[in-house]
Design a protein around this motif. Structure first.
Motif, PDB file in Angstrom:
ATOM      1  N   LYS A   4       8.507  15.280   1.589  1.00  0.00           N
ATOM      2  CA  LYS A   4       7.054  15.193   1.370  1.00  0.00           C
ATOM      3  C   LYS A   4       6.685  15.160  -0.124  1.00  0.00           C
ATOM      4  O   LYS A   4       5.809  14.407  -0.543  1.00  0.00           O
ATOM      5  CB  LYS A   4       6.456  16.437   2.039  1.00  0.00           C
ATOM      6  CG  LYS A   4       4.989  16.499   2.133  1.00  0.00           C
ATOM      7  CD  LYS A   4       4.629  17.734   2.948  1.00  0.00           C
ATOM      8  CE  LYS A   4       3.249  18.236   2.639  1.00  0.00           C
ATOM      9  NZ  LYS A   4       3.038  18.684   1.289  1.00  0.00           N
ATOM     10  N   ASP A   5       7.410  15.974  -0.903  1.00  0.00           N
ATOM     11  CA  ASP A   5       7.074  16.072  -2.337  1.00  0.00           C
ATOM     12  C   ASP A   5       7.177  14.724  -3.038  1.00  0.00           C
ATOM     13  O   ASP A   5       6.407  14.416  -3.937  1.00  0.00           O
ATOM     14  CB  ASP A   5       8.023  17.045  -3.056  1.00  0.00           C
ATOM     15  CG  ASP A   5       7.715  18.457  -2.632  1.00  0.00           C
ATOM     16  OD1 ASP A   5       6.692  18.643  -1.926  1.00  0.00           O
ATOM     17  OD2 ASP A   5       8.503  19.353  -2.968  1.00  0.00           O
ATOM     18  N   GLN A   6       8.176  13.947  -2.612  1.00  0.00           N
ATOM     19  CA  GLN A   6       8.355  12.630  -3.253  1.00  0.00           C
ATOM     20  C   GLN A   6       7.165  11.714  -2.962  1.00  0.00           C
ATOM     21  O   GLN A   6       6.775  10.910  -3.800  1.00  0.00           O
ATOM     22  CB  GLN A   6       9.643  11.963  -2.775  1.00  0.00           C
ATOM     23  CG  GLN A   6      10.848  12.800  -3.102  1.00  0.00           C
ATOM     24  CD  GLN A   6      12.043  11.922  -3.456  1.00  0.00           C
ATOM     25  OE1 GLN A   6      11.912  10.854  -4.025  1.00  0.00           O
ATOM     26  NE2 GLN A   6      13.221  12.417  -3.120  1.00  0.00           N
ATOM     27  N   PHE A   7       6.612  11.847  -1.749  1.00  0.00           N
ATOM     28  CA  PHE A   7       5.407  11.052  -1.442  1.00  0.00           C
ATOM     29  C   PHE A   7       4.219  11.586  -2.231  1.00  0.00           C
ATOM     30  O   PHE A   7       3.434  10.822  -2.783  1.00  0.00           O
ATOM     31  CB  PHE A   7       5.089  11.118   0.062  1.00  0.00           C
ATOM     32  CG  PHE A   7       6.051  10.337   0.908  1.00  0.00           C
ATOM     33  CD1 PHE A   7       5.896   8.968   1.049  1.00  0.00           C
ATOM     34  CD2 PHE A   7       7.116  10.962   1.555  1.00  0.00           C
ATOM     35  CE1 PHE A   7       6.783   8.227   1.823  1.00  0.00           C
ATOM     36  CE2 PHE A   7       8.009  10.233   2.315  1.00  0.00           C
ATOM     37  CZ  PHE A   7       7.846   8.865   2.461  1.00  0.00           C
ATOM     38  N   ASP A   8       4.118  12.928  -2.293  1.00  0.00           N
ATOM     39  CA  ASP A   8       2.947  13.523  -2.958  1.00  0.00           C
ATOM     40  C   ASP A   8       2.939  13.267  -4.461  1.00  0.00           C
ATOM     41  O   ASP A   8       1.887  13.299  -5.085  1.00  0.00           O
ATOM     42  CB  ASP A   8       2.898  15.049  -2.710  1.00  0.00           C
ATOM     43  CG  ASP A   8       2.616  15.332  -1.247  1.00  0.00           C
ATOM     44  OD1 ASP A   8       2.205  14.381  -0.545  1.00  0.00           O
ATOM     45  OD2 ASP A   8       2.843  16.473  -0.794  1.00  0.00           O
ATOM     46  N   SER A   9       4.139  13.040  -5.016  1.00  0.00           N
ATOM     47  CA  SER A   9       4.156  12.873  -6.479  1.00  0.00           C
ATOM     48  C   SER A   9       3.959  11.407  -6.902  1.00  0.00           C
ATOM     49  O   SER A   9       4.080  11.075  -8.075  1.00  0.00           O
ATOM     50  CB  SER A   9       5.452  13.424  -7.058  1.00  0.00           C
ATOM     51  OG  SER A   9       6.523  12.675  -6.540  1.00  0.00           O
ATOM     52  N   ARG A  10       3.647  10.543  -5.934  1.00  0.00           N
ATOM     53  CA  ARG A  10       3.391   9.143  -6.319  1.00  0.00           C
ATOM     54  C   ARG A  10       2.140   9.095  -7.195  1.00  0.00           C
ATOM     55  O   ARG A  10       1.113   9.668  -6.843  1.00  0.00           O
ATOM     56  CB  ARG A  10       3.220   8.276  -5.071  1.00  0.00           C
ATOM     57  CG  ARG A  10       4.511   8.181  -4.271  1.00  0.00           C
ATOM     58  CD  ARG A  10       4.388   7.283  -3.090  1.00  0.00           C
ATOM     59  NE  ARG A  10       3.531   7.821  -2.037  1.00  0.00           N
ATOM     60  CZ  ARG A  10       3.353   7.244  -0.860  1.00  0.00           C
ATOM     61  NH1 ARG A  10       3.972   6.111  -0.594  1.00  0.00           N
ATOM     62  NH2 ARG A  10       2.557   7.773   0.046  1.00  0.00           N
ATOM     63  N   LYS A  11       2.287   8.399  -8.340  1.00  0.00           N
ATOM     64  CA  LYS A  11       1.209   8.487  -9.359  1.00  0.00           C
ATOM     65  C   LYS A  11      -0.025   7.654  -9.018  1.00  0.00           C
ATOM     66  O   LYS A  11      -1.137   8.048  -9.298  1.00  0.00           O
ATOM     67  CB  LYS A  11       1.758   8.017 -10.718  1.00  0.00           C
ATOM     68  CG  LYS A  11       2.574   9.090 -11.412  1.00  0.00           C
ATOM     69  CD  LYS A  11       2.504   8.906 -12.928  1.00  0.00           C
ATOM     70  CE  LYS A  11       3.271  10.003 -13.630  1.00  0.00           C
ATOM     71  NZ  LYS A  11       4.563   9.545 -14.154  1.00  0.00           N
TER      72      LYS A  11
END
Ligand SMILES: C[S@@+](CC[C@H](N)C(=O)[O-])C[C@H]1O[C@@H](n2cnc3c(N)ncnc32)[C@H](O)[C@@H]1O
Length: 594
Positions: A429-436
């Motif tokens: 999830k974090d990788q999706f949430d950190s999309r700029k």
């Protein structure tokens, strides 16, 4: 040897040492140096003067230079600056005024002094203090070796170019013969953003792109482009020539803008350089030159700076069409219209580590080599730009997860229907949430873009947006599912194979290829875009296509790829294109009438 971090030759340091030793007042020193070099205010204050006097007694050798990425710092070597100035000299041999907007160590100034012997005034602006010193030392050295030459008045100005009011210089020297020459910083606002740098004009959305363009990257601009526009705004009514070493993408943008801005520039030329050799960077760049205060022209002729040959091509506006090769376009302009079928860009997710998969016998491996077991339903074959080399493609080396059927669709269903997939996505999830990109803000979890009914069409005709060598590919279903494309690719979706095959043959025809050659820029970051592809008038290209040739091409396709496509649906295809074309025309008229 360096003083104040600026290189200094032995000749200049010995000269300064011997002449300044007995001078105590910086004003007297300035008056002496004005006579020797033409430079006004060699020292800005007494402190500068004292520091220099002390430093030349003990010159420092510095070990490493600071990181100057945010200043787009690529100093032009002397040989290249001489060459550029000689190009100006051929068309404008006797200027009065020279302006170097971001002068660095001053190689353009020395080259100009070498070739323009009657200059009256030189202005140079530079933000980096050590370069200001080095420029002063270089000019002094030039005049120590060329004592007889007339000295222009020279102002080397330590200033931020974005705050500099060039219109003051334009007004002061109205009617005089001006040359603007230099090499502005090579850096974009988004690079500066990632460096947290403030080396930016205050109004950074300077071409007034709307919010969506700014999001999708059209608002990304080159600092050099901003400087060019600043200078053209100030000097377009001045007599003389404007010339800068700049990226080809900037030159293209200027000519594109010329349609709406109509800058009073003419005789527009670009001389391409080998940036790898000259600056050790892989960016296509050229020496750009145009005449100021002229009836506006809307095209640029391209030459090679190392060869004395005539122009390679001309690019620019033909009425309201922007083309990359005027000569080629003359023979293929009839295909310049609007595609009746809509071109689409592939899937965008900005999360390739999680979303892109390789398949082994009974498990998947993601891009960071994690082994995963997933339900098959939401997994599709994926093609990237580098996969689009063959004419027909019916399998993929990569796979991707497609969690939505349309942009913005809810993704809660995944947890219930596909628990393995949900656990995998949720774990990352974090990788999706950190999309700029802000396109992902307030969207359902694991959202993707570039997805719609068209993505699930079984047959596609696709092209990579990235490559100079290109062809269109027919993409067939794989493992009974439509194949997806990534966002570096563009495609049209079809629900029947024949229509897709006809389209493939037409798009790969010599006529369409020549047309594309006349409107695409091989040095663009993305050679193909939706805008470019939508210009192909597929109806016209199909309608003019001789049946005998079509038959031959289809037979070849059938025998090479083991297909059995006939011409049976050709008339329907043409009617469909015509109908869609008419609908489009009506829609446009309706929109215009509103
Ligand atoms: C590509 S280099 C070229 C230097 C010089 N014109 C030449 O051709 O060698 C760009 C120069 O712009 C200067 N520069 C960068 N940002 C600047 C700013 N905001 N104001 C003035 N100069 C700047 C850099 O320090 C650097 O010397």
């Amino acid at each position: 040897m360096k003083i104040f971090d600026g290189n200094i030759s032995l000749q200049v340091s010995e000269f300064l040492n011997s002449k300044l030793r007995n001078i105590d007042d910086f004003i007297i020193a300035n008056a002496f140096l004005l006579k020797s070099s033409g430079i006004i205010n060699f020292f800005n204050n007494a402190e500068d003067f004292e520091c220099l006097k002390n430093s030349i007694l003990e010159p420092i050798s510095r070990v490493s230079d600071p990181d100057r990425t945010e200043y787009g710092d690529f100093q032009t070597n002397f040989k290249l600056s001489l060459k550029c100035v000689s190009i100006i000299n051929e068309v404008y041999p006797n200027p009065d005024i020279l302006i170097e907007p971001t002068s660095g160590v001053g190689n353009f100034i020395i080259s100009a002094l070498n070739q323009f012997k009657n200059l009256k005034y030189i202005y140079a602006i530079e933000i980096h203090k050590p370069y200001i010193w080095e420029t002063k030392f270089n000019i002094l050295e030039y005049f120590l070796s060329n004592k007889e030459q007339l000295k222009p008045t020279i102002e080397i100005i330590h200033y931020d170019v974005f705050d500099f009011d060039f219109s003051v210089l334009a007004k002061k020297h109205i009617g005089e013969n001006i040359v603007i020459v230099g090499n502005p910083p090579w850096v974009t606002n988004s690079q500066l953003g990632s460096l947290n740098s403030s080396n930016l004009p205050q109004k950074s959305n300077f071409k007034n792109h709307n919010g969506i363009d700014a999001i999708t990257g059209k608002g990304n601009f080159d600092i050099g482009e901003y400087i060019v526009l600043m200078l053209l705004n100030a000097f377009q009514k001045s007599n003389g020539y404007f010339s800068l070493l700049i990226k080809n993408s900037v030159i293209k943008n200027i000519i594109q803008l010329q349609k709406s801005r109509s800058f009073t520039i003419a005789d527009i030329k670009s001389f391409s350089i080998d940036s790898k050799k000259e600056f050790d960077v892989s960016v296509e760049a050229s020496f750009f030159l145009c005449k100021l205060n002229s009836e506006p022209e809307y095209f640029c002729s391209v030459k090679d700076i190392y060869k004395n040959s005539s122009s390679i091509r001309e690019f620019g506006w033909v009425e309201d069409k922007f083309v990359s090769n005027l000569e080629l376009y003359k023979n293929s302009y009839s295909l310049d219209g609007r595609s009746p079928l809509v071109w689409r860009q592939g899937i965008k997710h900005d999360c390739s580590n999680v979303m892109e998969l390789n398949k082994n016998d009974n498990y998947y491996l993601n891009n960071i080599n994690e082994k995963i077991n997933l339900e098959e339903e939401l997994i599709y074959g994926l093609l990237k730009s580098s996969d689009l080399k063959n004419f027909v493609i019916d399998k993929t080396r990569k796979f991707t997860i497609v969690p939505q059927k349309n942009v913005g669709d809810e993704t809660k269903y995944i947890e219930k229907l596909y628990p393995l997939l949900f656990n995998y996505l949720n774990k990352n999830k974090d990788q999706f949430d950190s999309r700029k990109s802000i396109i992902y803000k307030n969207k359902p979890k694991f959202s993707i873009f570039g997805i719609g009914d068209y993505s699930f069409m079984p047959f596609k005709v696709a092209i990579s947006g990235l490559y100079k060598d290109y062809n269109f590919s027919l993409v067939l279903p794989f493992e009974n599912k439509p194949i997806m494309l990534d966002d570096t690719c563009y495609f049209i979706g079809f629900d029947n194979l024949e229509y897709a095959a006809y389209t493939l043959v037409i798009l790969n025809s010599e006529e369409v290829m020549n047309f594309l050659k006349s409107i695409t820029f091989s040095d663009a970051k993305r050679m193909f875009t939706k805008d470019i592809l939508m210009r192909i008038d597929l109806f016209k290209a199909a309608n003019n296509f001789p049946n005998s040739r079509l038959n031959r091409e289809l037979n070849l396709l059938n025998s090479t790829f083991n297909l059995s496509i006939s011409l049976e649906k050709w008339d329907n295809y043409i009617n469909e294109l015509l109908r869609t074309n008419d609908k489009e025309i009506q829609l446009n008229m309706f929109n215009r009438n509103r």
